[in-house]
Design an enzyme around this catalytic site. Structure first.
Site, mmCIF file in Angstrom:
data_model
loop_
_atom_site.group_PDB
_atom_site.id
_atom_site.type_symbol
_atom_site.label_atom_id
_atom_site.label_comp_id
_atom_site.label_asym_id
_atom_site.label_seq_id
_atom_site.Cartn_x
_atom_site.Cartn_y
_atom_site.Cartn_z
ATOM 1 N N THR A 117 -4.956 1.162 -43.048
ATOM 2 C CA THR A 117 -4.682 -0.180 -43.548
ATOM 3 C C THR A 117 -4.424 -1.115 -42.368
ATOM 4 O O THR A 117 -4.238 -0.668 -41.236
ATOM 5 C CB THR A 117 -3.428 -0.193 -44.445
ATOM 6 O OG1 THR A 117 -2.289 0.167 -43.640
ATOM 7 C CG2 THR A 117 -3.567 0.777 -45.612
ATOM 8 N N VAL A 133 -1.816 5.510 -43.262
ATOM 9 C CA VAL A 133 -2.938 5.112 -44.108
ATOM 10 C C VAL A 133 -3.818 4.153 -43.330
ATOM 11 O O VAL A 133 -3.343 3.371 -42.493
ATOM 12 C CB VAL A 133 -2.425 4.441 -45.407
ATOM 13 C CG1 VAL A 133 -3.578 4.096 -46.344
ATOM 14 C CG2 VAL A 133 -1.420 5.341 -46.114
ATOM 15 N N TYR A 153 12.563 1.011 -40.213
ATOM 16 C CA TYR A 153 11.515 1.287 -41.198
ATOM 17 C C TYR A 153 11.889 2.508 -42.032
ATOM 18 O O TYR A 153 11.826 2.486 -43.269
ATOM 19 C CB TYR A 153 10.177 1.501 -40.495
ATOM 20 C CG TYR A 153 9.034 1.814 -41.431
ATOM 21 C CD1 TYR A 153 8.436 0.796 -42.169
ATOM 22 C CD2 TYR A 153 8.555 3.113 -41.591
ATOM 23 C CE1 TYR A 153 7.390 1.065 -43.036
ATOM 24 C CE2 TYR A 153 7.519 3.396 -42.448
ATOM 25 C CZ TYR A 153 6.929 2.369 -43.175
ATOM 26 O OH TYR A 153 5.901 2.642 -44.040
ATOM 27 N N ILE A 191 -3.582 -0.644 -49.670
ATOM 28 C CA ILE A 191 -3.216 0.086 -50.880
ATOM 29 C C ILE A 191 -3.142 -0.852 -52.078
ATOM 30 O O ILE A 191 -3.588 -0.522 -53.178
ATOM 31 C CB ILE A 191 -1.874 0.808 -50.674
ATOM 32 C CG1 ILE A 191 -2.011 1.907 -49.603
ATOM 33 C CG2 ILE A 191 -1.377 1.422 -51.984
ATOM 34 C CD1 ILE A 191 -0.683 2.470 -49.126
#
Length: 254
Positions: free
Chosen positions: A185, A183, A150, A18
């Site tokens: 990533t 995402v 998280y 991102i």
């Protein structure tokens, strides 16, 4: 050039995912972009695409972060757009989650956001159309099993964003969060690796399992999140503050 011509954007975690996608889009609109992170090589690879500035530091070290932000100012002038994107994730049953893992996640995903926002604040309260955007997560809007630290860190980031938005609502600074689901990533790659190790699934099967947690059945592209960040930085978004923009394939629709 574009609407960000000559303005200074700082993006943390700008070497991949991102952050890298956001840096490219802001540079395409004419911004002077400083990429901040721990690993110089990926930062330099992205910066080379558009002549960006690279500053390295451990964002969990406030003194190092303060120096890095000073170096960014020295290179490109006062900050106009600050995108606090750097983050880490881990997963484990709560009963087997170590305090060390909890501390590391909170330090990176929450405390460093506090520090980054506070250190950038003098610039962000001077001038027009200043922007602070925090990359949070849909995990900051609800619970998530097997990743309590998280989720706690992202809930904290969302709370910080909303509080700052109210505190600075009468200034030229807007404060917003983007809250993506899974995402495509390196962070998701790492999650897939952990699933593969623990379950015996192939990496491809693990990635498919993560993608299927998004109701649309696919991982979000980094560019989709970056486009939302760009929208929040645009001059026409000056009345959007305190928002938590979801890019989640329908996760929060349920």
């Amino acid at each position: 050039m574009g609407w960000a011509n000559g303005r200074h954007a700082l993006v943390t975690g700008g070497g991949t995912g991102i952050g890298a996608a956001t840096a490219r889009m802001l540079a395409a609109e004419g911004a002077k972009v400083t990429l901040l992170g721990r690993r110089r090589e990926p930062l330099e690879a992205v910066a080379a695409e558009f002549g960006g500035t690279v500053v390295t530091c451990d964002i969990t070290d406030r003194d190092a972060l303060a120096k890095a932000i000073d170096d960014a100012r020295a290179a490109n002038g006062p900050l106009d757009y600050v995108v606090l994107n750097a983050g880490i994730a881990d997963s484990a049953p709560f009963g087997r989650t170590s305090r060390e893992s909890y501390n590391r996640i909170i330090a990176t995903n929450l405390t460093a956001v506090f520090d980054g926002a506070q250190l950038a604040l003098p610039d962000l309260l001077q001038g027009e159309d200043k922007r602070l955007v925090v990359v949070a997560s849909v995990a900051g809007l609800g619970g998530i099993a097997l990743a309590a630290p998280y989720a706690a860190s992202k809930h904290g980031a969302v709370g910080l964003v909303r509080s700052l938005a109210l505190e600075f609502a009468k200034t030229n600074l807007t404060v917003n969060a983007v809250c993506p689901a899974f995402v495509d990533t390196p962070m998701t790659d790492a999650s897939a690796d952990r699933i593969s190790e623990r379950t015996g699934r192939t990496e491809a099967e693990a990635r498919d399992a993560l993608a299927n947690l998004n109701p649309n059945g696919r991982l979000v592209a980094p560019e989709e999140v970056a486009a939302s960040i760009l929208h929040l930085c645009h001059p026409s978004s000056r009345s959007i503050t305190g928002s938590c923009l979801t890019i989640d394939g329908g996760v929060t629709a349920a």
